[in-house]
Scaffold this active site. Structure first.
Site, PDB file in Angstrom:
ATOM      1  N   LYS A  81       0.869  -1.130   0.149  1.00 45.99           N
ATOM      2  CA  LYS A  81      -0.073  -0.149  -0.059  1.00 45.99           C
ATOM      3  C   LYS A  81       0.968   1.320   0.087  1.00 45.99           C
ATOM      4  O   LYS A  81       0.560   2.250  -0.651  1.00 45.99           O
ATOM      5  CB  LYS A  81      -0.790  -0.136   1.135  1.00 45.99           C
ATOM      6  CG  LYS A  81      -2.047  -1.080   0.974  1.00 45.99           C
ATOM      7  CD  LYS A  81      -2.783  -1.243   2.239  1.00 45.99           C
ATOM      8  CE  LYS A  81      -3.879  -2.422   2.113  1.00 45.99           C
ATOM      9  NZ  LYS A  81      -4.751  -2.747   3.099  1.00 45.99           N
ATOM     10  N   GLN A  86      -4.850  -1.513   9.329  1.00 49.53           N
ATOM     11  CA  GLN A  86      -4.598  -2.845   8.548  1.00 49.53           C
ATOM     12  C   GLN A  86      -5.330  -3.925   9.507  1.00 49.53           C
ATOM     13  O   GLN A  86      -5.118  -4.026  10.804  1.00 49.53           O
ATOM     14  CB  GLN A  86      -3.331  -3.469   8.301  1.00 49.53           C
ATOM     15  CG  GLN A  86      -3.050  -4.675   7.690  1.00 49.53           C
ATOM     16  CD  GLN A  86      -3.715  -4.676   6.209  1.00 49.53           C
ATOM     17  OE1 GLN A  86      -3.668  -3.312   5.366  1.00 49.53           O
ATOM     18  NE2 GLN A  86      -3.984  -5.742   5.697  1.00 49.53           N
ATOM     19  N   ASP A 144     -11.166   2.944   3.073  1.00 49.37           N
ATOM     20  CA  ASP A 144     -11.015   1.408   3.152  1.00 49.37           C
ATOM     21  C   ASP A 144     -12.868   1.275   2.740  1.00 49.37           C
ATOM     22  O   ASP A 144     -13.159   0.229   2.382  1.00 49.37           O
ATOM     23  CB  ASP A 144     -10.809   0.513   4.380  1.00 49.37           C
ATOM     24  CG  ASP A 144      -9.619  -0.186   4.482  1.00 49.37           C
ATOM     25  OD1 ASP A 144      -9.417  -0.567   3.447  1.00 49.37           O
ATOM     26  OD2 ASP A 144      -8.949  -0.074   5.596  1.00 49.37           O
TER      27      ASP A 144
END
Ligand code: GUN
Length: 285
Positions: free
Chosen positions: A52, A96, A119
């Site tokens: 990422k 995460q 997200d």
């Protein structure tokens, strides 16, 4: 034999487009920043987080990296999120998952400002998706829509079966396919006659987390098959939820593992970060 949907190529195109958009904003003095938080040092999570950050650098976005120790408390993580919510330089915040046991995932997801929730996991963004309002959409399902559209696959009016009902993939996937006017069935571990249901699918999207579970006898001849799974087989080779070798010949299009859905998740995360930057999120927090 099914045509291979090349997720690597399509994700590279998307990142290229984003890089250009970011450059144009940079020329006007506007920059985008994604804050990435990892709690603990799970090796798979470290790989995802590393990818990422690399994608941010590629697209010209800044990334802030927070590597917190395994024993981090929920309060400590919430305090960091609160700080980042208020930081006007930060457009996107990503924690995460999974987080260690002492931290409640739902509390973390809800603590992130919906405006910075790149997200697309916050209930407010999920709700917007359901009622068709603009908001951040979970990256993997959003990436699958891009794979289908950019491969010229018609969705409207088609029978779509989504196998899996997770909050991150199955549920938002079903809603997105509905939004594209597919007729959607959601199947899961308790579904009876799964094989028969899968055989009705013009577009079969598999996210069940069981290696090579879907065999040729689940497939309607000429179907489009999208495989979200990623596992290691007995030879330590990457494989998906679909038994690719025997399924591929019965499909019109199929995604491989690796190189199918996987690279799209990060491309769509970058997309969400750029949208957040363009909306000036962060600036007026
Ligand atoms: N863990 C596995 N997939 C994801 C994802 O898309 N986002 C986050 N934050 N964590 C994950």
């Amino acid at each position: 034999m099914g045509q291979i949907i090349d997720g690597k190529k399509i994700s590279a195109m998307i990142k290229e487009e984003l890089k250009e958009r970011v450059k144009q904003w940079k020329d006007k003095g506007i920059e985008g920043t994604l804050a990435v938080i990892q709690v603990g040092s799970d090796p798979a999570s470290s790989v995802y987080v590393g990818n990422k950050k690399k994608a941010c650098a590629y697209c010209g976005l800044n990334s802030l990296s927070y590597e917190l120790k395994e024993e981090t408390t929920e309060e400590e993580l919430l305090a960091l999120i609160e700080k980042l919510n208020k930081d006007e330089k930060v457009n996107g915040i990503l924690v995460q998952l999974p987080v260690p046991r002492q931290i409640r995932e739902d509390r973390i997801i809800q603590a992130i400002s919906p405006e910075k929730d790149v997200d697309g996991f916050h209930p407010q963004n999920v709700g917007k998706l359901v009622i068709g309002e603009q908001g951040f959409v979970s990256c993997t399902p959003a990436g699958i829509i891009q794979l289908l559209k950019r491969s010229g696959i018609e969705i409207s009016g088609k029978n779509c079966v989504v196998v899996g009902r997770s909050n991150i993939v199955g549920k938002p996937m079903a809603i997105l396919m509905l939004r594209e006017n597919a007729t959607v069935t959601v199947a899961h571990s308790k579904t009876q006659n799964l094989k028969d249901i899968c055989k009705t699918a013009d577009i079969l999207i598999v996210a069940i987390g069981k290696p090579q579970f879907i065999t040729a006898d689940y497939i309607k001849e000429g179907a489009v098959v999208i495989d979200v799974g990623i596992h290691r087989d007995e030879h330590n080779k990457l494989c998906g939820d679909v038994k690719y070798d025997e399924v591929a010949e019965h499909t019109s299009y199929i995604t491989p593992v690796p190189g199918g859905v996987g690279p799209m998740t990060i491309a769509m995360l970058m997309h969400n970060c750029v949208e957040s930057m363009e909306a000036g999120r962060g600036a007026d927090q």
